[in-house]
Design an enzyme around this catalytic site. Structure first.
Site, PDB file in Angstrom:
ATOM      1  N   GLY A   1       0.829  -1.204   0.000  1.00 14.76           N
ATOM      2  CA  GLY A   1       0.000   0.000   0.000  1.00 14.76           C
ATOM      3  C   GLY A   1       0.858   1.246   0.000  1.00 14.76           C
ATOM      4  O   GLY A   1       2.054   1.214   0.313  1.00 14.76           O
ATOM      5  N   ARG A   2       0.236   2.350  -0.377  1.00  8.89           N
ATOM      6  CA  ARG A   2       0.926   3.632  -0.384  1.00  8.89           C
ATOM      7  C   ARG A   2      -0.015   4.687   0.167  1.00  8.89           C
ATOM      8  O   ARG A   2      -1.223   4.642  -0.082  1.00  8.89           O
ATOM      9  CB  ARG A   2       1.358   4.028  -1.806  1.00  8.89           C
ATOM     10  CG  ARG A   2       2.467   3.159  -2.378  1.00  8.89           C
ATOM     11  CD  ARG A   2       2.850   3.615  -3.781  1.00  8.89           C
ATOM     12  NE  ARG A   2       4.027   2.935  -4.276  1.00  8.89           N
ATOM     13  CZ  ARG A   2       4.015   1.770  -4.901  1.00  8.89           C
ATOM     14  NH1 ARG A   2       2.860   1.176  -5.104  1.00  8.89           N
ATOM     15  NH2 ARG A   2       5.123   1.208  -5.323  1.00  8.89           N
ATOM     16  N   GLY A   3       0.543   5.652   0.909  1.00 13.37           N
ATOM     17  CA  GLY A   3      -0.267   6.720   1.468  1.00 13.37           C
ATOM     18  C   GLY A   3       0.539   7.983   1.619  1.00 13.37           C
ATOM     19  O   GLY A   3       1.707   8.063   1.216  1.00 13.37           O
ATOM     20  N   ALA A   4      -0.084   9.004   2.232  1.00 15.38           N
ATOM     21  CA  ALA A   4       0.601  10.277   2.413  1.00 15.38           C
ATOM     22  C   ALA A   4       1.814  10.119   3.326  1.00 15.38           C
ATOM     23  O   ALA A   4       2.817  10.810   3.174  1.00 15.38           O
ATOM     24  CB  ALA A   4      -0.379  11.304   2.991  1.00 15.38           C
ATOM     25  N   PHE A   5       1.719   9.222   4.299  1.00 12.72           N
ATOM     26  CA  PHE A   5       2.825   9.000   5.231  1.00 12.72           C
ATOM     27  C   PHE A   5       4.002   8.329   4.533  1.00 12.72           C
ATOM     28  O   PHE A   5       5.153   8.617   4.816  1.00 12.72           O
ATOM     29  CB  PHE A   5       2.324   8.135   6.390  1.00 12.72           C
ATOM     30  CG  PHE A   5       3.340   7.895   7.481  1.00 12.72           C
ATOM     31  CD1 PHE A   5       3.448   8.774   8.539  1.00 12.72           C
ATOM     32  CD2 PHE A   5       4.185   6.795   7.437  1.00 12.72           C
ATOM     33  CE1 PHE A   5       4.384   8.550   9.554  1.00 12.72           C
ATOM     34  CE2 PHE A   5       5.115   6.564   8.437  1.00 12.72           C
ATOM     35  CZ  PHE A   5       5.213   7.444   9.491  1.00 12.72           C
ATOM     36  N   GLY A   6       3.723   7.429   3.610  1.00  8.47           N
ATOM     37  CA  GLY A   6       4.773   6.693   2.912  1.00  8.47           C
ATOM     38  C   GLY A   6       4.262   5.336   2.476  1.00  8.47           C
ATOM     39  O   GLY A   6       3.060   5.068   2.469  1.00  8.47           O
TER      40      GLY A   6
ATOM     41  N   ASP B   1     -10.373  11.318   9.421  1.00  9.17           N
ATOM     42  CA  ASP B   1     -10.112  10.816   8.064  1.00  9.17           C
ATOM     43  C   ASP B   1     -10.723   9.432   7.875  1.00  9.17           C
ATOM     44  O   ASP B   1     -10.058   8.498   7.413  1.00  9.17           O
ATOM     45  CB  ASP B   1      -8.609  10.784   7.794  1.00  9.17           C
ATOM     46  CG  ASP B   1      -8.294  10.707   6.297  1.00  9.17           C
ATOM     47  OD1 ASP B   1      -9.174  11.090   5.490  1.00  9.17           O
ATOM     48  OD2 ASP B   1      -7.189  10.275   5.940  1.00  9.17           O
TER      49      ASP B   1
END
Length: 662
Positions: free
Chosen positions: A365-370, A483
């Site tokens: 997975g990928r997100g704003a945090f990394g 969120d």
């Protein structure tokens, strides 16, 4: 900067100067590539998705005894150049590999594998008929050339039979197909099959040969007259992909050779201009002068000027890097002192080993945090590791998530196992969720095997309500998540909802007024009053929960463009309109085929509408929502027409907001 780093920098500087002084006209041409892997190793390959390496053999899909949906790919690490702009030559290529398609349950077949050439080294598509090559939501995004070995008939892609091979370019609707049965090859036999794929650019033809033996047959199974040069204008990655859907089919690759040929060997470029042809070369006359040392004097003068300038520039860069590193170390030490005690502190070495050096094949997975990596922290025990290299940018979110989750205990919250803050990186370790996020599962394009049933959807709605009721009313300090969305709701092995990603969460005392903050969150899940003034409360969480509930019931995203035209449809408005017409059950997900209790569906849809009421004061608490879903309280009254809400000043148009958001 350490002493070794300084030595390295000096060495690189001197090497660069020497290199350009002695090789100013070296021409880099495309070269022929060749590799031969009698058995496959991780040293040269990148594994993505569900692919795995075992005893020199790569499996592209999960090795399970029960039907599952799976997709994986392997990619040769280095890009291959197929076109040389200097000589205007497009290379030919040839590959040979041995594969087998094995199935413990012959009635549970599908879907197949491909050999492909792709622009990027992260090629991993959806499972099922997409063969792990294209994404179901964006089927035309990936650009590729592929030869598919398909073991399932899919009418959408115009498949001719339940086993066939075909040439695909940028789409899985094959340019030409052939049935290997006619050549005596059964893809589903479980036997080891050797395939040869040859493309001759001069003949403009691609041929596919197949055999149970190691010797190449004389006649191809598939021959396509095609000019691929227009698709080979850039460096491409080569590899394999495979997928299943509700199947136990295995796709194994045992060996692989590949080569390109046709390029002219690299040579030293002449000093003549590019626009001078070979037939018009004029040998220059070099006059002899008594002042032959003038070039040396000019060179000495140039070095006398450039030398000190380069040295000064080097000192400036060295000073800047040293100061920046010193500040970084100081900040990092103070940051680690802030971290609360509680969850286990992992070492960077442990997590690196558990993720195979944070290999791209372990990204889930990928997100704003990394990025989020799948990690094996002990034999048979997996975890999810969230990783960020941005210390200063990620410090606030890291501390927020660590501080909040460390003190929370609820069966519908993702459990934090530990953390790490080393080497300028921030890492959080969670329990691993095998099915990923609700967003991934709910919106999978599938016809069989993986659709969320109505009881599972009800259980997810109740579990999420229970988690939010705990955060809002049962914690010592109230937690506002801020969120809530389907991609932050994870599913465990039993499809229970687990709320995660507390990077935007805020703690507050129950008797305090909400803290006004900058608007954060995801468009489509934000309450209107939050958009207006940026004030997060438990009622803004309730609104976001309501949107998720409507998604569960309807199988639609918060915003969808109509089939005809570019107009956006708001999910809340759409359901409310049907409710006003007395047809709210028409909003139910059509993929359920009516397999649900009508009154339960009606209840869930009305809960979703009551939670998304524009008037925040009219929304229920999460405790009340939980009671309604458990049959312990009557549903709230929902007006037939969606209430309107006006502000003292206008907000930007909804379509403008959505078009600028992720």
């Amino acid at each position: 900067m350490t002493l070794s780093s300084r030595k390295l920098l000096v060495f690189l500087t001197l090497f660069t100067l020497f290199h350009f002084k002695n090789h100013p006209f070296l021409l880099v041409l495309a070269i022929n590539v060749s590799f031969d892997f009698p058995s496959l190793t991780i040293r040269n390959l990148t594994l993505l998705g569900d692919s795995y390496l075992r005893s020199g053999v790569v499996g592209l899909t999960r090795d399970v005894t029960v039907p599952s949906s799976s997709a994986g790919s392997i990619i040769y690490n280095n890009p291959v150049q197929f076109y040389d702009p200097e000589s205007n030559i497009t290379a030919s290529f040839s590959t040979r590999f041995s594969f087998s398609v094995i199935n413990v349950n012959p009635t549970s077949y599908g879907d197949g594998l491909t050999f492909f050439l792709s622009r990027d080294n992260q090629t991993l598509g959806s499972y099922g008929e997409y063969l792990g090559l294209v994404n179901s939501s964006q089927p035309t995004k990936n650009k590729f050339i592929a030869v598919e070995f398909d073991t399932k008939l899919d009418a959408y892609f115009n498949d001719p039979s339940d086993q066939h091979i075909g040439l695909d370019i940028n789409t899985l609707k094959s340019i030409k197909t052939a049935n290997p049965i006619s050549s005596g090859i059964d893809l589903k036999s479980g036997n080891l099959i050797t395939a040869w794929i040859d493309y001759k650019n001069d003949l403009r033809v691609l041929k596919v040969f197949m055999s149970y033996a190691s010797s190449k047959p004389k006649e191809p199974v598939l021959a396509v007259n095609i000019d691929l040069s227009q698709y080979l204008r850039e460096a491409l990655y080569v590899g394999f992909s495979g997928s299943t859907e509700g199947s136990t089919e295995l796709h194994l690759i045992e060996n692989w050779t590949f080569e390109t040929f046709g390029f002219i060997p690299a040579r030293r470029k002449s000093h003549r201009p590019h626009n001078v042809s070979d037939s018009s070369v004029i040998t220059p006359v070099i006059p002899i002068s008594s002042s032959g040392d003038k070039p040396h004097k000019r060179l000495g003068l140039g070095l006398g000027i450039a030398g000190p300038a380069f040295f000064c520039a080097f000192l400036v860069v060295f000073g800047y890097v040293s100061v920046k590193k010193w500040k970084k170390i100081k900040t990092f030490k103070s940051f680690k002192a802030e971290i609360v005690t509680g969850p286990r502190e992992f070492s960077y070495k442990e997590l690196s080993a558990a993720t195979r050096g944070f290999h791209s094949s372990r990204i889930v997975g990928r997100g704003a945090f990394g990025n989020v990596y799948k990690a094996m922290i002990s034999q048979g025990t997996f975890a999810a590791v969230k990783r960020s290299k941005h210390l200063h940018e990620g410090q606030t979110e890291f501390l927020a998530e660590l501080t909040i989750i460390a003190g929370l205990r609820h069966k519908n919250l993702i459990q934090l196992l530990g953390w790490c803050a080393e080497k300028g990186e921030l890492l959080l370790v969670y329990e691993f969720m095998p099915y990923g996020s609700l967003d991934n599962v709910l919106y999978q394009d599938t016809e069989q095997g993986t659709l969320l049933s109505w009881p599972v959807r009800q259980n997810i709605a109740v579990g999420l309500a229970s988690a939010l009721s705990y955060l809002h009313q049962e914690c010592e300090q109230q937690v506002i998540h801020r969120d809530i969305k389907t991609s932050n709701v994870m599913l465990d092995v039993n499809f229970n909802a687990r709320l995660g990603d507390f990077g935007l969460a805020r703690l507050m005392d129950h008797d305090k007024s909400p803290v006004s903050t900058l608007t954060a969150g995801t468009m489509g899940y934000l309450a209107p009053e939050y958009l207006h003034c940026g004030k997060a409360t438990e009622k803004t969480d309730v609104f976001s929960y309501g949107v998720v509930i409507l998604e569960l019931a309807c199988g639609r995203r918060p915003f969808e463009r109509e089939t005809q035209g570019q107009k956006l449809t708001n999910l809340v408005d759409w359901v409310w309109e049907l409710y006003g017409e007395g047809n709210i059950i028409d909003a139910a997900d059509k993929r359920l085929n009516g397999e649900f209790e009508v009154e339960d569906m009606r209840k869930l849809l009305l809960v979703g509408l009551s939670c998304t009421n524009p008037d925040s004061m009219a929304r229920p608490t999460m405790r009340r929502v939980l009671q309604i879903l458990n049959g312990e309280a009557e549903p709230l009254f929902v007006p037939q027409k969606k209430p309107s809400l006006t502000f003292s000043f206008g907000l930007p148009a909804l379509e403008d907001i959505v078009s600028d958001s992720d």
